[in-house]
Design an enzyme around this catalytic site. Sequence first.
Site, PDB file in Angstrom:
ATOM      1  N   HIS A 131       0.836  -1.202   0.000  1.00 13.84           N
ATOM      2  CA  HIS A 131       0.000   0.000   0.000  1.00 13.84           C
ATOM      3  C   HIS A 131       0.861   1.238   0.000  1.00 13.84           C
ATOM      4  O   HIS A 131       2.043   1.211   0.326  1.00 13.84           O
ATOM      5  CB  HIS A 131      -0.982  -0.008   1.186  1.00 13.84           C
ATOM      6  CG  HIS A 131      -0.374   0.329   2.505  1.00 13.84           C
ATOM      7  ND1 HIS A 131      -1.006   1.120   3.432  1.00 13.84           N
ATOM      8  CD2 HIS A 131       0.795  -0.015   3.065  1.00 13.84           C
ATOM      9  CE1 HIS A 131      -0.248   1.245   4.503  1.00 13.84           C
ATOM     10  NE2 HIS A 131       0.847   0.555   4.305  1.00 13.84           N
ATOM     11  N   GLN A 139      -7.569  -3.009   9.403  1.00 15.11           N
ATOM     12  CA  GLN A 139      -8.805  -2.257   9.582  1.00 15.11           C
ATOM     13  C   GLN A 139      -9.801  -2.707   8.512  1.00 15.11           C
ATOM     14  O   GLN A 139      -9.427  -3.001   7.378  1.00 15.11           O
ATOM     15  CB  GLN A 139      -8.527  -0.761   9.498  1.00 15.11           C
ATOM     16  CG  GLN A 139      -7.670  -0.263  10.662  1.00 15.11           C
ATOM     17  CD  GLN A 139      -7.290   1.182  10.498  1.00 15.11           C
ATOM     18  OE1 GLN A 139      -8.134   2.029  10.245  1.00 15.11           O
ATOM     19  NE2 GLN A 139      -6.003   1.467  10.630  1.00 15.11           N
TER      20      GLN A 139
END
Length: 163
Positions: A59, A131
Amino acid sequence: MSVRLSSSRRVPYFYNTQTNQSIWEAPPDLSQEQIHVLPGAREYLLGTEARPAQVRASHLLVKHSGSRRPSSWKEPKITRSKEEAIEMLQEYAREINGAPDKFGQLAKVHSDCSSHSNMGDLGAFGPGQMQKPFEDATYALKVGEISDIVSTDSGVHLILRTA
């Protein structure tokens, strides 16, 4: 015997329902076939065709002043707005233009995550380890695909699913 998910480490473990003992490694007296039919094995060890037990992703994170920890290896105090962070990611997405190699190069230089040193690689993870918006976006991608902008408590991300 059953397979459960550790709430602290977020990894599967084996639980003996008769002795109430837990172990991290598969019991040596069980075959792979026996392990695969244990309660919880499908969910925590095997996954399904649509949702594997683990995925791997890289990411590029851009934090903003509303991030849960608005600091990074590059900036001790991040003051940019979420809108500014999104604009930055939009520009990175244009530069990447779907190219995984370019993704890693930009993550190495621009990501606010410590994974920048690994070109954004977060390694493998399973359900409950990231998350929820990040996890959902990663599982929705095919290997090699790059997400649209994903917002989490950590900031805003572009995600490249690698496995």
